[in-house]
Design a protein around this motif. Sequence first.
Motif, PDB file in Angstrom:
ATOM      1  N   LEU A  87       0.823  -1.207   0.000  1.00  0.00           N
ATOM      2  CA  LEU A  87       0.000   0.000   0.000  1.00  0.00           C
ATOM      3  C   LEU A  87       0.857   1.257   0.000  1.00  0.00           C
ATOM      4  CD1 LEU A  87      -2.858  -0.984   2.469  1.00  0.00           C
ATOM      5  CD2 LEU A  87      -2.988  -0.750  -0.002  1.00  0.00           C
ATOM      6  N   GLY A  88       1.948   1.223   0.767  1.00  0.00           N
ATOM      7  CA  GLY A  88       2.830   2.388   0.788  1.00  0.00           C
ATOM      8  C   GLY A  88       3.387   2.692  -0.591  1.00  0.00           C
ATOM      9  N   ALA A  89       3.765   1.644  -1.326  1.00  0.00           N
ATOM     10  CA  ALA A  89       4.303   1.841  -2.669  1.00  0.00           C
ATOM     11  C   ALA A  89       3.208   2.242  -3.658  1.00  0.00           C
ATOM     12  CB  ALA A  89       4.996   0.562  -3.135  1.00  0.00           C
ATOM     13  N   ALA A  90       2.054   1.594  -3.584  1.00  0.00           N
ATOM     14  CA  ALA A  90       0.961   1.907  -4.505  1.00  0.00           C
ATOM     15  C   ALA A  90       0.473   3.333  -4.324  1.00  0.00           C
ATOM     16  CB  ALA A  90      -0.188   0.926  -4.295  1.00  0.00           C
ATOM     17  N   ASP A  91       0.535   3.840  -3.104  1.00  0.00           N
ATOM     18  CA  ASP A  91       0.111   5.209  -2.851  1.00  0.00           C
ATOM     19  C   ASP A  91       0.999   6.200  -3.610  1.00  0.00           C
ATOM     20  OD1 ASP A  91      -1.690   6.927  -1.142  1.00  0.00           O
ATOM     21  OD2 ASP A  91       0.262   7.707  -0.509  1.00  0.00           O
ATOM     22  N   SER A 105      -5.044 -10.546   4.395  1.00  0.00           N
ATOM     23  CA  SER A 105      -4.403  -9.461   5.136  1.00  0.00           C
ATOM     24  C   SER A 105      -5.470  -8.485   5.598  1.00  0.00           C
ATOM     25  CB  SER A 105      -3.376  -8.746   4.251  1.00  0.00           C
ATOM     26  OG  SER A 105      -4.026  -8.097   3.178  1.00  0.00           O
ATOM     27  N   GLY A 106      -5.060  -7.567   6.433  1.00  0.00           N
ATOM     28  CA  GLY A 106      -5.988  -6.580   6.949  1.00  0.00           C
ATOM     29  C   GLY A 106      -6.178  -5.410   6.007  1.00  0.00           C
ATOM     30  N   MET A 107      -6.726  -4.340   6.565  1.00  0.00           N
ATOM     31  CA  MET A 107      -6.983  -3.114   5.811  1.00  0.00           C
ATOM     32  C   MET A 107      -6.221  -1.980   6.493  1.00  0.00           C
ATOM     33  SD  MET A 107     -11.085  -3.602   5.328  1.00  0.00           S
ATOM     34  CE  MET A 107     -11.276  -1.971   4.591  1.00  0.00           C
ATOM     35  N   PRO A 108      -4.908  -1.916   6.268  1.00  0.00           N
ATOM     36  CA  PRO A 108      -4.100  -0.902   6.959  1.00  0.00           C
ATOM     37  C   PRO A 108      -4.567   0.512   6.646  1.00  0.00           C
ATOM     38  CG  PRO A 108      -2.706  -2.555   5.900  1.00  0.00           C
ATOM     39  CD  PRO A 108      -4.096  -2.767   5.391  1.00  0.00           C
ATOM     40  N   ARG A 109      -4.390   1.389   7.637  1.00  0.00           N
ATOM     41  CA  ARG A 109      -4.792   2.785   7.487  1.00  0.00           C
ATOM     42  C   ARG A 109      -3.591   3.703   7.694  1.00  0.00           C
ATOM     43  NH1 ARG A 109      -7.516   3.938  11.749  1.00  0.00           N
ATOM     44  NH2 ARG A 109      -7.314   1.919  12.784  1.00  0.00           N
ATOM     45  N   ASP A 110      -3.706   4.905   7.196  1.00  0.00           N
ATOM     46  CA  ASP A 110      -2.647   5.903   7.354  1.00  0.00           C
ATOM     47  C   ASP A 110      -2.365   6.143   8.839  1.00  0.00           C
ATOM     48  OD1 ASP A 110      -0.874   8.130   6.614  1.00  0.00           O
ATOM     49  OD2 ASP A 110      -2.467   9.403   7.416  1.00  0.00           O
ATOM     50  N   GLY A 111      -1.095   6.136   9.182  1.00  0.00           N
ATOM     51  CA  GLY A 111      -0.697   6.431  10.552  1.00  0.00           C
ATOM     52  C   GLY A 111      -0.705   5.256  11.501  1.00  0.00           C
ATOM     53  N   VAL A 112      -1.090   4.081  11.008  1.00  0.00           N
ATOM     54  CA  VAL A 112      -1.190   2.892  11.873  1.00  0.00           C
ATOM     55  C   VAL A 112      -0.062   1.927  11.519  1.00  0.00           C
ATOM     56  CG1 VAL A 112      -2.625   0.949  12.581  1.00  0.00           C
ATOM     57  CG2 VAL A 112      -3.673   3.174  12.060  1.00  0.00           C
ATOM     58  N   PRO A 113       0.723   1.467  12.497  1.00  0.00           N
ATOM     59  CA  PRO A 113       1.812   0.532  12.199  1.00  0.00           C
ATOM     60  C   PRO A 113       1.291  -0.878  11.942  1.00  0.00           C
ATOM     61  CG  PRO A 113       1.695   0.915  14.547  1.00  0.00           C
ATOM     62  CD  PRO A 113       0.681   1.838  13.915  1.00  0.00           C
ATOM     63  N   ALA A 114       2.122  -1.686  11.320  1.00  0.00           N
ATOM     64  CA  ALA A 114       1.753  -3.074  11.046  1.00  0.00           C
ATOM     65  C   ALA A 114       1.543  -3.861  12.326  1.00  0.00           C
ATOM     66  CB  ALA A 114       2.827  -3.739  10.187  1.00  0.00           C
ATOM     67  N   LEU A 115       2.114  -3.396  13.418  1.00  0.00           N
ATOM     68  CA  LEU A 115       1.924  -4.074  14.704  1.00  0.00           C
ATOM     69  C   LEU A 115       0.442  -4.248  15.023  1.00  0.00           C
ATOM     70  CD1 LEU A 115       3.089  -5.176  17.388  1.00  0.00           C
ATOM     71  CD2 LEU A 115       3.017  -2.822  18.259  1.00  0.00           C
ATOM     72  N   ALA A 116      -0.386  -3.277  14.619  1.00  0.00           N
ATOM     73  CA  ALA A 116      -1.818  -3.343  14.914  1.00  0.00           C
ATOM     74  C   ALA A 116      -2.487  -4.523  14.240  1.00  0.00           C
ATOM     75  CB  ALA A 116      -2.505  -2.050  14.484  1.00  0.00           C
ATOM     76  N   ALA A 117      -1.872  -5.068  13.180  1.00  0.00           N
ATOM     77  CA  ALA A 117      -2.468  -6.189  12.454  1.00  0.00           C
ATOM     78  C   ALA A 117      -1.942  -7.536  12.920  1.00  0.00           C
ATOM     79  CB  ALA A 117      -2.199  -6.038  10.958  1.00  0.00           C
ATOM     80  N   VAL A 118      -0.993  -7.546  13.850  1.00  0.00           N
ATOM     81  CA  VAL A 118      -0.495  -8.816  14.380  1.00  0.00           C
ATOM     82  C   VAL A 118      -1.656  -9.514  15.075  1.00  0.00           C
ATOM     83  CG1 VAL A 118       1.052  -9.871  16.077  1.00  0.00           C
ATOM     84  CG2 VAL A 118       1.880  -8.036  14.602  1.00  0.00           C
ATOM     85  N   PRO A 119      -2.005 -10.743  14.689  1.00  0.00           N
ATOM     86  CA  PRO A 119      -3.219 -11.370  15.217  1.00  0.00           C
ATOM     87  C   PRO A 119      -3.174 -11.689  16.703  1.00  0.00           C
ATOM     88  CG  PRO A 119      -1.987 -12.912  13.854  1.00  0.00           C
ATOM     89  CD  PRO A 119      -1.347 -11.582  13.675  1.00  0.00           C
ATOM     90  N   ASP A 120      -2.010 -12.034  17.225  1.00  0.00           N
ATOM     91  CA  ASP A 120      -1.896 -12.466  18.615  1.00  0.00           C
ATOM     92  C   ASP A 120      -1.926 -11.249  19.537  1.00  0.00           C
ATOM     93  OD1 ASP A 120      -0.686 -13.231  21.159  1.00  0.00           O
ATOM     94  OD2 ASP A 120      -0.231 -15.136  20.186  1.00  0.00           O
ATOM     95  N   GLN A 121      -3.002 -11.105  20.322  1.00  0.00           N
ATOM     96  CA  GLN A 121      -3.169  -9.939  21.182  1.00  0.00           C
ATOM     97  C   GLN A 121      -2.031  -9.809  22.185  1.00  0.00           C
ATOM     98  OE1 GLN A 121      -7.019 -10.091  23.038  1.00  0.00           O
ATOM     99  NE2 GLN A 121      -8.074 -10.505  21.115  1.00  0.00           N
ATOM    100  N   ARG A 122      -1.654 -10.923  22.785  1.00  0.00           N
ATOM    101  CA  ARG A 122      -0.611 -10.876  23.803  1.00  0.00           C
ATOM    102  C   ARG A 122       0.715 -10.447  23.182  1.00  0.00           C
ATOM    103  NH1 ARG A 122      -0.393 -16.205  27.033  1.00  0.00           N
ATOM    104  NH2 ARG A 122      -2.477 -15.434  27.534  1.00  0.00           N
ATOM    105  N   LEU A 123       1.015 -10.960  21.996  1.00  0.00           N
ATOM    106  CA  LEU A 123       2.253 -10.589  21.332  1.00  0.00           C
ATOM    107  C   LEU A 123       2.250  -9.111  20.975  1.00  0.00           C
ATOM    108  CD1 LEU A 123       4.961 -11.442  20.188  1.00  0.00           C
ATOM    109  CD2 LEU A 123       3.798 -12.133  18.083  1.00  0.00           C
ATOM    110  N   LEU A 182       0.157   7.231   4.157  1.00  0.00           N
ATOM    111  CA  LEU A 182      -0.588   7.240   2.895  1.00  0.00           C
ATOM    112  C   LEU A 182      -1.111   8.644   2.637  1.00  0.00           C
ATOM    113  CD1 LEU A 182      -2.717   3.980   3.409  1.00  0.00           C
ATOM    114  CD2 LEU A 182      -0.581   4.203   2.121  1.00  0.00           C
ATOM    115  N   THR A 183      -1.030   9.071   1.370  1.00  0.00           N
ATOM    116  CA  THR A 183      -1.555  10.390   1.004  1.00  0.00           C
ATOM    117  C   THR A 183      -3.030  10.324   0.642  1.00  0.00           C
ATOM    118  OG1 THR A 183      -1.071  10.139  -1.358  1.00  0.00           O
ATOM    119  CG2 THR A 183       0.712  10.966   0.058  1.00  0.00           C
TER     120      THR A 183
END
Length: 511
Positions: A87-91, A105-123, A182-183
């Motif tokens: 997404l960063g490149a396509a933008d 995969s998830g639906m990443p948003r501007d300003g949100v790190p990939a960490l937010a998409a890690v499925p394991d809550q504890r991790l 993302l712009t």
Amino acid sequence: MTVFILVAGAFTGPYVWRDTAAHLAAGGAEVRTVALTGLGERANGPAEAVDLETHVADVLAVIDQVVAQGGGDIVLVGHDYGIHPVLGAADRRAAAVARIVHLDSGMPRDGVPALAAVPDQRLREELAEGGGGRTGAELPPPARDGWARWGSTAGLSEAALDGLTALAAPQPLGTLLQPLRLTGAVAEVPVTGVLCTGNGPGIELVQLMVDMGEPALQALVGPRVTLFELPTGHWPMLSRPAELAGVLAEAAAGGGHQLTAPGIDGPPPHLRPFLLDVPGRPRERTGNTDLYLPEGPGPHPAVVFVHGGPVPVDARPTPRDWPTLTGYARYVAGRGAASAVLDHRLHAVTDYGRAAEDVADAVERVRADPRVDGDRVALWFFSGGGPLTADWLAAPPPWLRCLALNYPVLAPLPSWGVTDGRFRPVRAVARAGRLPIVLVRAGLEMPEIAATVEEFLAAAARGGADVEVVDVPAGRHGFETLDRTAGSREAVHRAVTAVLERLERGSPTTR
């Protein structure tokens, strides 16, 4: 010519695409696999210098190379973490990209790190706090038995799992912690989502969440977005490479299922009329709970109805006004038992703890009402409320005469990343003892939910639990407002009768 640019997920590299790439090439497409810095074939160098922008630059370099060589219709495919650099490149190259494919995969948003998409809550929590077993600036790859923390391994052969483990590389932490930027230009690029139903929701469940008004999913509605399903786990390029190649080819041609906007064909399914014509009945509203009383002074046995979810926090009407719940409540009250319907705070899969508190508090208020026989109570759970049954199954109180479930989710789906063992009815049912259970099973249930029901029934059988199954062979998830058929009506009558009969029996702990 279509040019597929394939970007792998966390810990992996171009090698995972080998078989899928071969099938795509055999179909006449050009295929490029991106070697992300610090992973796979480019695993050398200081991890401290590698972040998400590094990987965005890696993808940009391949896009620019394709364009410089005369290119074709570029389809960017991002699996798992790989969707973030995609997404960063396509933008930044939106005009050069024909389509983006989100592969499980998830639906990443501007300003949100990939960490937010890690499925394991504890991790996620460990990494956010600077832990997570990291070494320097890297997160070690999973051990062979640890891949499930990152996604379902359903469909992977033993050899594939061995290979995935042997070739895995540490993930530079900066790639997970740096926010995506993302712009907005990427929003104009057509999108396809490939949903792996062994790992998470399928199209039907996504449509259900759209109908409920889930804000994050409204972007999926419209002709720009198409969806496909694959009946496998999180690594389809290893478990179903030929099928995945076929789906990617269809996606490149603009194929796939399109979601419908809520209300476009009338009310969304959960707000359509209840399948029985039940007379209206007064209700008493106290806090988050509505009480429906039968005729006569009482005290009356009671049924407490617990809605599913997650339900968006701003959803209106709230569940206690949904036709299915008010329909059951009026019907049960008309047959001589008090009914209660409550709203609880299950707004995300991380909310089961506070939702359980809401349910427990409401049950105690209902039991304390002098018009209710507090020693004869049934609890009836629906859909995503199923995990809330675990506490009651594990330690049934003597006043609980029956526990009922309609088309329930009875184990967390793999994509939820739930590590808490508390809300797993498939385990808790082994301790249910003689508690009567009535389970209404939809014959046309979504596969990802049906699998949890069958797992629950198998565990119940092993433990000798008292389960009556009411089958609705032609019924869908939420059949009470979707399928106004004689079979569906009969199922409602049978289920209500079964619950009311159990309310009249002696306590299961004394029988």
